[in-house]
Design a protein around this motif. Structure first.
Motif, short mmCIF file in Angstrom:
data_model
loop_
_atom_site.label_atom_id
_atom_site.label_comp_id
_atom_site.label_asym_id
_atom_site.label_seq_id
_atom_site.Cartn_x
_atom_site.Cartn_y
_atom_site.Cartn_z
N THR A 6 8.76 22.75 -19.40
CA THR A 6 9.87 22.54 -20.32
C THR A 6 9.71 23.44 -21.54
OG1 THR A 6 11.13 20.84 -21.50
CG2 THR A 6 8.75 20.61 -21.49
N ASN A 69 15.01 17.46 -22.85
CA ASN A 69 15.38 16.73 -21.64
C ASN A 69 14.39 15.61 -21.30
OD1 ASN A 69 17.78 18.12 -21.08
ND2 ASN A 69 16.62 19.81 -20.24
N HIS A 70 13.31 15.52 -22.05
CA HIS A 70 12.32 14.47 -21.82
C HIS A 70 12.11 13.70 -23.12
CE1 HIS A 70 11.45 17.33 -18.57
NE2 HIS A 70 11.15 16.24 -17.89
N SER A 91 13.68 11.19 -18.32
CA SER A 91 14.13 12.56 -18.10
C SER A 91 15.66 12.55 -18.03
CB SER A 91 13.55 13.10 -16.79
OG SER A 91 14.02 14.40 -16.55
N ARG A 92 16.28 13.46 -18.75
CA ARG A 92 17.75 13.57 -18.75
C ARG A 92 18.13 14.81 -17.95
NH1 ARG A 92 20.35 14.30 -24.40
NH2 ARG A 92 19.17 16.23 -24.23
N ASP A 94 21.05 17.60 -16.27
CA ASP A 94 22.17 18.36 -16.83
C ASP A 94 23.47 17.56 -16.86
OD1 ASP A 94 20.53 20.53 -17.31
OD2 ASP A 94 21.03 21.52 -15.42
N THR A 98 20.03 9.75 -16.56
CA THR A 98 18.62 9.62 -16.93
C THR A 98 17.83 8.96 -15.81
OG1 THR A 98 19.03 7.50 -18.01
CG2 THR A 98 19.08 9.44 -19.41
#
Length: 108
Positions: A6, A69-70, A91-92, A94, A98
């Motif tokens: 990431t 995103n985390h 975690s999200r 795109d 989640t």
């Protein structure tokens, strides 16, 4: 440990994290970058890269972004005399969905 590679979010990074991006970056310079991002943060990486603090830096800064995103969720739960700490790594994707990557309790 995150499940995937990431980027470092320059909009939420602390001064020590920003200092780790470039050899020789001072605490004062990192704090200038934090002040410049304000409450809204940098719109994109270009807005970050054109900051005066970075203009004389010749190194290529890689692995940075303006989004995360985390996320780590910490909860301290008390029930009568009992207390426990709970942790969840989210975690999200795109599409904004989640997923729980990990859960733990106690010290993390």
């Amino acid at each position: 440990t995150l499940p995937t590679r990431t980027t470092i979010n320059v909009n939420t990074a602390t001064a020590p994290v920003l200092m780790s991006l470039l050899e020789g970056m001072s605490q004062s310079e990192a704090e200038q970058l934090i002040e410049a991002r304000g409450d809204e943060g940098y719109k994109d990486i270009n807005a970050f890269m054109v900051q005066d603090v970075l203009k004389d830096k010749k190194e290529n800064i890689g692995g940075i972004g303006v989004a995360s995103n985390h996320f780590m969720v910490n909860a301290n739960v008390r029930f009568e005399r009992a207390q426990i700490q709970l942790y969840s790594l989210l975690s999200r994707a795109d599409d904004a969905s989640t997923q729980v990557i990990m859960r733990a309790q106690g010290a993390y």
